[in-house]
Design a protein around this motif. Structure first.
Motif, mmCIF file in Angstrom:
data_model
loop_
_atom_site.group_PDB
_atom_site.id
_atom_site.type_symbol
_atom_site.label_atom_id
_atom_site.label_comp_id
_atom_site.label_asym_id
_atom_site.label_seq_id
_atom_site.Cartn_x
_atom_site.Cartn_y
_atom_site.Cartn_z
ATOM 1 N N ARG A 221 -6.379 -0.876 3.050
ATOM 2 C CA ARG A 221 -5.176 -0.117 3.411
ATOM 3 C C ARG A 221 -3.920 -0.784 2.849
ATOM 4 N NH1 ARG A 221 -7.261 0.652 9.326
ATOM 5 N NH2 ARG A 221 -8.351 2.623 9.115
ATOM 6 N N ASP B 221 -3.693 -0.160 -0.864
ATOM 7 C CA ASP B 221 -3.253 1.218 -1.097
ATOM 8 C C ASP B 221 -1.755 1.362 -0.843
ATOM 9 O OD1 ASP B 221 -3.572 4.031 -1.630
ATOM 10 O OD2 ASP B 221 -3.553 4.372 0.532
ATOM 11 N N ALA B 222 -1.279 0.762 0.233
ATOM 12 C CA ALA B 222 0.151 0.870 0.562
ATOM 13 C C ALA B 222 1.020 0.205 -0.505
ATOM 14 C CB ALA B 222 0.423 0.231 1.935
ATOM 15 N N TYR B 223 0.634 -0.991 -0.933
ATOM 16 C CA TYR B 223 1.413 -1.665 -1.986
ATOM 17 C C TYR B 223 1.322 -0.898 -3.299
ATOM 18 C CZ TYR B 223 2.014 -5.667 1.098
ATOM 19 O OH TYR B 223 2.356 -6.481 2.151
ATOM 20 N N GLU C 187 1.012 2.258 -3.579
ATOM 21 C CA GLU C 187 1.881 3.431 -3.431
ATOM 22 C C GLU C 187 3.344 3.054 -3.640
ATOM 23 O OE1 GLU C 187 2.550 7.244 -0.491
ATOM 24 O OE2 GLU C 187 1.598 5.458 0.329
ATOM 25 N N GLY D 63 3.773 2.787 -7.283
ATOM 26 C CA GLY D 63 3.276 3.906 -8.075
ATOM 27 C C GLY D 63 2.129 3.530 -8.993
ATOM 28 N N HIS D 64 1.254 2.630 -8.551
ATOM 29 C CA HIS D 64 0.135 2.168 -9.372
ATOM 30 C C HIS D 64 -1.142 2.892 -8.939
ATOM 31 C CE1 HIS D 64 -2.625 -0.423 -11.488
ATOM 32 N NE2 HIS D 64 -1.594 -1.037 -12.063
ATOM 33 N N SER D 65 -1.484 3.940 -9.661
ATOM 34 C CA SER D 65 -2.613 4.769 -9.265
ATOM 35 C C SER D 65 -3.957 4.048 -9.403
ATOM 36 C CB SER D 65 -2.621 6.081 -10.048
ATOM 37 O OG SER D 65 -2.640 5.827 -11.430
ATOM 38 N N ARG E 126 -4.422 2.035 -6.281
ATOM 39 C CA ARG E 126 -4.647 2.967 -5.168
ATOM 40 C C ARG E 126 -6.055 3.556 -5.210
ATOM 41 N NH1 ARG E 126 -0.964 7.316 -3.801
ATOM 42 N NH2 ARG E 126 -1.875 6.904 -1.764
ATOM 43 N N ARG F 159 -8.791 3.122 -2.325
ATOM 44 C CA ARG F 159 -9.452 4.263 -1.672
ATOM 45 C C ARG F 159 -10.966 4.167 -1.812
ATOM 46 N NH1 ARG F 159 -6.078 8.599 0.013
ATOM 47 N NH2 ARG F 159 -4.118 7.551 0.472
ATOM 48 N N ILE G 155 -6.530 10.502 -7.505
ATOM 49 C CA ILE G 155 -5.403 9.684 -7.950
ATOM 50 C C ILE G 155 -5.761 8.716 -9.070
ATOM 51 C CG2 ILE G 155 -4.155 9.841 -5.767
ATOM 52 C CD1 ILE G 155 -5.186 7.098 -5.031
#
Length: 137
Positions: free
Chosen positions: A71, A74-76, A78, A81-83, A86, A90, A116
């Motif tokens: 998590r 994923d938050a960092y 986001e 903006g590093h897909s 992310r 996930r 993503i």
């Protein structure tokens, strides 16, 4: 982070300890800078470290820790903006959900990773994660 990631497959206590140390150092450096470019690089290091720690935690069946690190990654990811980060995060969330019997969540996380993931290896890995969820053990 590159050297840590390349050697992380060995999953030694030293590799985990060094990853934790790098994560803490990056977080401390983040507090001392106001430059957006430096902040973005530091968030990426923190996200990558969290992703590696999620993987290590999952390998050790430490499911709560693995989910917490995934998590965070994923938050960092986001934030900056590093897909790719992310999608990996996930995928880790899908792995944790799968191995803890939350199959619907696993499919949801794996599908989110596919949505993503950037083109290339990351997208292929994300698709393989979805396919792997449906194969018998």
């Amino acid at each position: 982070m590159v050297a840590l990631a390349q050697g992380f497959g060995l999953l030694t206590p030293a590799a985990v300890s060094e990853t934790l140390r790098v994560r803490v150092l990056a977080a401390e450096a983040l507090q001392r800078t106001g430059r957006p470019h430096q902040q973005q690089e530091l968030y990426l290091v923190i996200a990558q470290a969290a992703a590696l720690l999620a993987s290590a935690s999952a390998d050790l069946s430490l499911w709560a820790s693995a989910m917490q690190y995934a998590r965070a990654a994923d938050a960092y990811g986001e934030i900056i903006g590093h897909s790719g980060v992310r999608a990996y995060a996930r995928g880790m969330q899908a792995t944790v959900a799968y191995w803890t019997g939350r199959y619907d969540d696993a499919v949801r996380y794996a599908s989110a990773a596919v949505e993503i993931a950037p083109p290339g290896v990351a997208r292929v890995r994300a698709h393989m994660g979805v396919i792997r969820r449906w194969l018998p053990l």
